[in-house]
Design a protein around this motif. Structure first.
Motif, mmCIF file in Angstrom:
data_model
loop_
_atom_site.group_PDB
_atom_site.id
_atom_site.type_symbol
_atom_site.label_atom_id
_atom_site.label_comp_id
_atom_site.label_asym_id
_atom_site.label_seq_id
_atom_site.Cartn_x
_atom_site.Cartn_y
_atom_site.Cartn_z
ATOM 1 N N SER A 55 0.818 -1.217 0.000
ATOM 2 C CA SER A 55 0.000 0.000 0.000
ATOM 3 C C SER A 55 0.852 1.268 0.000
ATOM 4 C CB SER A 55 -0.921 0.001 1.221
ATOM 5 O OG SER A 55 -0.173 -0.051 2.429
ATOM 6 N N TYR A 57 3.593 1.790 -1.688
ATOM 7 C CA TYR A 57 3.953 2.093 -3.077
ATOM 8 C C TYR A 57 2.741 2.601 -3.851
ATOM 9 C CZ TYR A 57 8.358 -0.303 -2.162
ATOM 10 O OH TYR A 57 9.578 -0.667 -1.653
ATOM 11 N N VAL A 58 1.573 2.039 -3.555
ATOM 12 C CA VAL A 58 0.349 2.510 -4.209
ATOM 13 C C VAL A 58 0.071 3.963 -3.822
ATOM 14 C CG1 VAL A 58 -2.137 2.155 -4.434
ATOM 15 C CG2 VAL A 58 -0.604 0.178 -4.327
ATOM 16 N N LEU A 60 2.239 6.202 -3.085
ATOM 17 C CA LEU A 60 3.182 7.094 -3.765
ATOM 18 C C LEU A 60 2.700 7.472 -5.159
ATOM 19 C CD1 LEU A 60 6.663 5.577 -2.838
ATOM 20 C CD2 LEU A 60 5.555 7.576 -1.861
ATOM 21 N N LEU A 61 1.971 6.558 -5.809
ATOM 22 C CA LEU A 61 1.475 6.849 -7.155
ATOM 23 C C LEU A 61 0.444 7.967 -7.151
ATOM 24 C CD1 LEU A 61 1.079 3.193 -8.510
ATOM 25 C CD2 LEU A 61 2.976 4.789 -8.884
ATOM 26 N N HIS A 62 -0.150 8.234 -6.002
ATOM 27 C CA HIS A 62 -1.149 9.297 -5.893
ATOM 28 C C HIS A 62 -0.538 10.587 -5.346
ATOM 29 C CE1 HIS A 62 -4.409 6.474 -6.800
ATOM 30 N NE2 HIS A 62 -3.830 5.620 -5.952
ATOM 31 N N GLN A 63 0.769 10.670 -5.368
ATOM 32 C CA GLN A 63 1.453 11.886 -4.924
ATOM 33 C C GLN A 63 2.275 12.435 -6.082
ATOM 34 O OE1 GLN A 63 3.536 11.545 -1.214
ATOM 35 N NE2 GLN A 63 1.945 10.315 -0.261
ATOM 36 N N PRO A 64 1.691 13.307 -6.895
ATOM 37 C CA PRO A 64 2.405 13.808 -8.085
ATOM 38 C C PRO A 64 3.662 14.600 -7.755
ATOM 39 C CG PRO A 64 0.386 15.069 -7.682
ATOM 40 C CD PRO A 64 0.342 13.882 -6.768
ATOM 41 N N LEU A 67 6.960 12.766 -8.227
ATOM 42 C CA LEU A 67 7.513 12.735 -9.583
ATOM 43 C C LEU A 67 8.316 13.999 -9.868
ATOM 44 C CD1 LEU A 67 7.762 11.385 -12.339
ATOM 45 C CD2 LEU A 67 5.591 12.462 -12.988
ATOM 46 N N GLN A 242 5.712 4.840 3.835
ATOM 47 C CA GLN A 242 5.895 5.667 2.643
ATOM 48 C C GLN A 242 7.307 6.245 2.569
ATOM 49 O OE1 GLN A 242 2.858 8.396 1.470
ATOM 50 N NE2 GLN A 242 1.212 7.241 2.426
ATOM 51 N N ALA A 246 9.454 5.563 -0.635
ATOM 52 C CA ALA A 246 10.019 6.682 -1.393
ATOM 53 C C ALA A 246 11.534 6.574 -1.465
ATOM 54 C CB ALA A 246 9.611 8.006 -0.748
ATOM 55 N N ALA A 249 12.321 4.190 -4.197
ATOM 56 C CA ALA A 249 12.144 4.860 -5.490
ATOM 57 C C ALA A 249 13.299 5.814 -5.776
ATOM 58 C CB ALA A 249 10.814 5.616 -5.506
#
Length: 276
Positions: A55, A57-58, A60-64, A67, A242, A246, A249
């Motif tokens: 969860s 990693y999931v 993190l995908l919702h935190q622009p 990027l 997270q 992160a 990543a």
């Protein structure tokens, strides 16, 4: 009595595996913690996660903004690498081939500069960029990082260039090539292992920079991932799942760079460290 060769081999192999395990354990713990369920973090930690939970990693995908941090780190890493290789290769070639006054003092100065801690450069660079009105500028961070990476690049590339026969440059001069043209067309292609070694280390320095970015940047949109990780460390608690995800990543691109340049690193380091 001398030790049996087989016993010695097993001992050296076992010692190597033990040291490798100690070095790799923090990376293992980083990955394992990122895959733990939030509830498991409150219990006594175990070497293996009781329940695999992706969860973090999931999320993190919702935190622009993550990027943006990664893109900024890539920008600093790539620009630092290009600038350092361009300046370092030119300076190293000059020190390797030209008869310059004060060459020994210059090399000694570069060696001393390489040993300077970054904190000694941060405040003078902050004052300089402040007077030039370049605070909060991405290029100021690139230049600041280059002040640390450039001495290493010159000291690594100079002995590598010295191993190349001068007959190649003489042949290029007969064909009408000048110094710069010879460097670009002849020397650099033949020095690919050394260039790759310097580029890999410089990219890592630019990618993982913390001190100069912290000193010279206040705009959140320009900060690298090394500063972006602080987002997960709050005043009243830390989101360890997270934060570790992160961190994975953030480390992955650097690992990919070293994996891609691995075949050049060994030969480049050997040539740059043993030849005079």
């Amino acid at each position: 009595m001398t030790a049996h060769p087989v016993s010695r081999r097993f001992f050296v192999t076992g010692l190597g595996l033990f040291v490798t395990g100690i070095i790799a354990f923090p990376i293992y713990w980083l990955i394992v913690t990122s895959l733990r369920a939030p509830a498991d973090l409150q219990n006594t930690p175990s070497l293996l996660p009781v329940h695999i939970d992706a969860s973090a990693y999931v999320a993190l995908l919702h935190q622009p903004e993550l990027l943006h941090y990664l893109v900024n780190s890539a920008f600093y890493g790539i620009c630092t690498t290009v600038l350092t290789v361009a300046l370092g290769a030119s300076a190293a070639y000059a020190l390797a081939r030209l008869e310059l006054r004060g060459k020994t003092i210059t090399l000694f100065g570069l060696l001393v500069l390489q040993t300077f801690p970054s904190i000694m450069l941060a405040i003078p660079l902050f004052v300089m960029f402040s007077r030039l009105h370049l605070i909060d500028s991405r290029m100021s961070v690139v230049v600041a990082i280059t002040t640390k990476t450039l001495p290493f690049a010159i000291l690594m590339l100079r002995p590598y260039f010295m191993t190349l026969p001068k007959d190649l440059e003489n042949a290029a001069a007969v064909d009408g090539c000048g110094r710069i043209s010879t460097l670009v067309r002849v020397i650099l292609p033949l020095s690919l292992p050394g260039i790759a070694t310097v580029a890999a280390f410089n990219f890592l320095s630019g990618w993982g920079d913390l001190l100069f970015s912290l000193t010279l940047l206040t705009d959140e949109s320009k900060k690298p991932i090394s500063l972006g990780l602080y987002k997960f460390m709050g005043v009243y608690g830390t989101d360890w799942n997270q934060l570790m995800a992160a961190s994975v990543a953030a480390a992955l691109p650097a690992l990919l760079v070293f994996a891609a340049s691995q075949r050049f690193l060994i030969s480049g380091l050997a040539a740059g460290s043993t030849n005079e």
